[in-house]
Design a protein around this motif. Structure first.
Motif, PDB file in Angstrom:
ATOM      1  N   SER A   1       0.851  -1.188   0.000  1.00  0.00           N
ATOM      2  CA  SER A   1       0.000   0.000   0.000  1.00  0.00           C
ATOM      3  C   SER A   1       0.884   1.234   0.000  1.00  0.00           C
ATOM      4  O   SER A   1       2.047   1.190   0.394  1.00  0.00           O
ATOM      5  CB  SER A   1      -0.910   0.022   1.233  1.00  0.00           C
ATOM      6  OG  SER A   1      -0.141   0.198   2.409  1.00  0.00           O
TER       7      SER A   1
ATOM      8  N   ARG B   1      -1.127   8.376   0.056  1.00  0.00           N
ATOM      9  CA  ARG B   1      -0.946   9.547  -0.800  1.00  0.00           C
ATOM     10  C   ARG B   1      -0.514  10.745   0.026  1.00  0.00           C
ATOM     11  O   ARG B   1      -1.059  11.043   1.065  1.00  0.00           O
ATOM     12  CB  ARG B   1      -2.230   9.905  -1.531  1.00  0.00           C
ATOM     13  CG  ARG B   1      -2.019  11.042  -2.525  1.00  0.00           C
ATOM     14  CD  ARG B   1      -3.344  11.511  -3.107  1.00  0.00           C
ATOM     15  NE  ARG B   1      -3.156  12.651  -3.959  1.00  0.00           N
ATOM     16  CZ  ARG B   1      -3.007  13.889  -3.530  1.00  0.00           C
ATOM     17  NH1 ARG B   1      -3.003  14.144  -2.272  1.00  0.00           N
ATOM     18  NH2 ARG B   1      -2.858  14.878  -4.390  1.00  0.00           N
TER      19      ARG B   1
ATOM     20  N   GLY C   1      -0.192  15.018  -7.511  1.00  0.00           N
ATOM     21  CA  GLY C   1      -0.148  13.641  -7.034  1.00  0.00           C
ATOM     22  C   GLY C   1       1.204  12.992  -7.264  1.00  0.00           C
ATOM     23  O   GLY C   1       2.214  13.667  -7.439  1.00  0.00           O
TER      24      GLY C   1
ATOM     25  N   TYR D   1      -1.316   6.102 -10.901  1.00  0.00           N
ATOM     26  CA  TYR D   1      -1.269   7.521 -10.574  1.00  0.00           C
ATOM     27  C   TYR D   1      -2.210   7.789  -9.411  1.00  0.00           C
ATOM     28  O   TYR D   1      -3.354   7.365  -9.432  1.00  0.00           O
ATOM     29  CB  TYR D   1      -1.677   8.379 -11.770  1.00  0.00           C
ATOM     30  CG  TYR D   1      -0.629   8.393 -12.845  1.00  0.00           C
ATOM     31  CD1 TYR D   1       0.389   9.327 -12.818  1.00  0.00           C
ATOM     32  CD2 TYR D   1      -0.646   7.451 -13.874  1.00  0.00           C
ATOM     33  CE1 TYR D   1       1.374   9.339 -13.801  1.00  0.00           C
ATOM     34  CE2 TYR D   1       0.329   7.457 -14.853  1.00  0.00           C
ATOM     35  CZ  TYR D   1       1.336   8.396 -14.815  1.00  0.00           C
ATOM     36  OH  TYR D   1       2.300   8.398 -15.779  1.00  0.00           O
ATOM     37  N   LEU D   2      -1.713   8.467  -8.397  1.00  0.00           N
ATOM     38  CA  LEU D   2      -2.512   8.841  -7.244  1.00  0.00           C
ATOM     39  C   LEU D   2      -2.572  10.358  -7.207  1.00  0.00           C
ATOM     40  O   LEU D   2      -1.593  11.018  -6.880  1.00  0.00           O
ATOM     41  CB  LEU D   2      -1.877   8.331  -5.948  1.00  0.00           C
ATOM     42  CG  LEU D   2      -1.914   6.829  -5.695  1.00  0.00           C
ATOM     43  CD1 LEU D   2      -0.843   6.109  -6.471  1.00  0.00           C
ATOM     44  CD2 LEU D   2      -1.769   6.546  -4.235  1.00  0.00           C
ATOM     45  N   ASP D   3      -3.718  10.915  -7.593  1.00  0.00           N
ATOM     46  CA  ASP D   3      -3.844  12.367  -7.590  1.00  0.00           C
ATOM     47  C   ASP D   3      -5.077  12.778  -6.802  1.00  0.00           C
ATOM     48  O   ASP D   3      -5.834  11.952  -6.319  1.00  0.00           O
ATOM     49  CB  ASP D   3      -3.865  12.933  -9.013  1.00  0.00           C
ATOM     50  CG  ASP D   3      -5.038  12.442  -9.833  1.00  0.00           C
ATOM     51  OD1 ASP D   3      -6.100  12.115  -9.257  1.00  0.00           O
ATOM     52  OD2 ASP D   3      -4.908  12.377 -11.057  1.00  0.00           O
TER      53      ASP D   3
ATOM     54  N   GLN E   1      -8.683  11.328  -7.279  1.00  0.00           N
ATOM     55  CA  GLN E   1      -9.026   9.976  -6.849  1.00  0.00           C
ATOM     56  C   GLN E   1      -8.748   9.718  -5.378  1.00  0.00           C
ATOM     57  O   GLN E   1      -9.433   8.934  -4.743  1.00  0.00           O
ATOM     58  CB  GLN E   1      -8.228   8.957  -7.665  1.00  0.00           C
ATOM     59  CG  GLN E   1      -8.497   9.014  -9.139  1.00  0.00           C
ATOM     60  CD  GLN E   1      -7.482   8.177  -9.896  1.00  0.00           C
ATOM     61  OE1 GLN E   1      -6.298   8.204  -9.608  1.00  0.00           O
ATOM     62  NE2 GLN E   1      -7.965   7.419 -10.860  1.00  0.00           N
ATOM     63  N   TYR E   2      -7.723  10.358  -4.848  1.00  0.00           N
ATOM     64  CA  TYR E   2      -7.281  10.087  -3.485  1.00  0.00           C
ATOM     65  C   TYR E   2      -7.087  11.393  -2.734  1.00  0.00           C
ATOM     66  O   TYR E   2      -6.439  12.301  -3.223  1.00  0.00           O
ATOM     67  CB  TYR E   2      -5.946   9.327  -3.482  1.00  0.00           C
ATOM     68  CG  TYR E   2      -6.026   7.981  -4.147  1.00  0.00           C
ATOM     69  CD1 TYR E   2      -6.424   6.861  -3.431  1.00  0.00           C
ATOM     70  CD2 TYR E   2      -5.718   7.831  -5.496  1.00  0.00           C
ATOM     71  CE1 TYR E   2      -6.510   5.624  -4.043  1.00  0.00           C
ATOM     72  CE2 TYR E   2      -5.800   6.597  -6.112  1.00  0.00           C
ATOM     73  CZ  TYR E   2      -6.193   5.498  -5.384  1.00  0.00           C
ATOM     74  OH  TYR E   2      -6.285   4.281  -5.985  1.00  0.00           O
TER      75      TYR E   2
ATOM     76  N   ASP F   1      -5.094   9.174   2.114  1.00  0.00           N
ATOM     77  CA  ASP F   1      -5.754   7.953   1.644  1.00  0.00           C
ATOM     78  C   ASP F   1      -4.718   6.900   1.274  1.00  0.00           C
ATOM     79  O   ASP F   1      -3.629   7.223   0.797  1.00  0.00           O
ATOM     80  CB  ASP F   1      -6.615   8.229   0.399  1.00  0.00           C
ATOM     81  CG  ASP F   1      -7.946   8.860   0.725  1.00  0.00           C
ATOM     82  OD1 ASP F   1      -8.261   9.004   1.918  1.00  0.00           O
ATOM     83  OD2 ASP F   1      -8.663   9.222  -0.229  1.00  0.00           O
ATOM     84  N   ASN F   2      -5.090   5.631   1.460  1.00  0.00           N
ATOM     85  CA  ASN F   2      -4.233   4.521   1.054  1.00  0.00           C
ATOM     86  C   ASN F   2      -4.693   3.968  -0.285  1.00  0.00           C
ATOM     87  O   ASN F   2      -5.890   3.856  -0.538  1.00  0.00           O
ATOM     88  CB  ASN F   2      -4.291   3.379   2.070  1.00  0.00           C
ATOM     89  CG  ASN F   2      -3.540   3.705   3.331  1.00  0.00           C
ATOM     90  OD1 ASN F   2      -2.480   4.311   3.289  1.00  0.00           O
ATOM     91  ND2 ASN F   2      -4.084   3.310   4.465  1.00  0.00           N
ATOM     92  N   ALA F   3      -3.740   3.621  -1.120  1.00  0.00           N
ATOM     93  CA  ALA F   3      -4.005   2.887  -2.354  1.00  0.00           C
ATOM     94  C   ALA F   3      -3.318   1.539  -2.185  1.00  0.00           C
ATOM     95  O   ALA F   3      -2.170   1.466  -1.726  1.00  0.00           O
ATOM     96  CB  ALA F   3      -3.437   3.626  -3.554  1.00  0.00           C
TER      97      ALA F   3
ATOM     98  N   SER G   1       5.421  10.594   0.565  1.00  0.00           N
ATOM     99  CA  SER G   1       4.429   9.538   0.742  1.00  0.00           C
ATOM    100  C   SER G   1       5.013   8.467   1.650  1.00  0.00           C
ATOM    101  O   SER G   1       6.204   8.469   1.948  1.00  0.00           O
ATOM    102  CB  SER G   1       4.064   8.919  -0.607  1.00  0.00           C
ATOM    103  OG  SER G   1       3.502   9.895  -1.451  1.00  0.00           O
TER     104      SER G   1
END
Length: 141
Positions: free
Chosen positions: A53, A56, A64, A85-87, A90-91, A95-97, A127
């Motif tokens: 994980s 962000r 992001g 991509y974590l921007d 979306q996040y 937030d965790n991806a 991050s």
């Protein structure tokens, strides 16, 4: 690396606690994004997977970050396994991806790279990443 190139990587950072910060990006006048990468050599052949994980980071411009996982096999070009991509669309900050991916069959001497890029701008994009590379294939949760 010397001279003006040092300022492009000056805030790159990878720590033992999972903190990872990329270098500068294209929105900061570079012709490329500067990635922070962690490389792991494969010491025994077999099937491998990666599960992890990333949290962000706060990014003032909302650009992001770009998470990548890539494999370097002997006598072959680097191949991307994960490109995420974590921007801010979306996040949200904090937030965790999550990611889970089979890395396939790897041979002794192959390299697995995990890292992040600034996705355009390296401003305030620290991050936190946590992952595990294991023998076998990931469990579908």
């Amino acid at each position: 690396i010397s001279g003006s190139q040092c300022s492009n990587i000056s805030h790159m950072r990878i720590t033992g606690t999972g903190e990872i910060t990329p270098g500068k990006g294209t929105q900061q006048g570079l012709s490329f994004d500067v990635y922070s990468l962690i490389g792991f050599p494969v010491s025994a052949p077999g099937l491998f997977s990666l599960v992890g994980s990333i949290t962000r980071a706060h990014d003032q411009q909302g650009w992001g970050i770009h998470l990548i996982v890539a494999i370097s096999k002997a006598n072959a070009a680097l191949s991307s396994i994960i490109s995420m991509y974590l921007d801010s669309s979306q996040y949200s900050y904090g937030d965790n991806a999550y990611f889970s991916e089979s890395l396939g069959y790897l041979s002794d001497g192959d390299l697995v790279f995990v890292g992040i890029g600034p996705s355009g701008s390296g401003n305030a994009d620290k991050s936190t990443i946590s992952f595990q590379i294991s023998a076998g294939i990931p469990n579908p949760d």
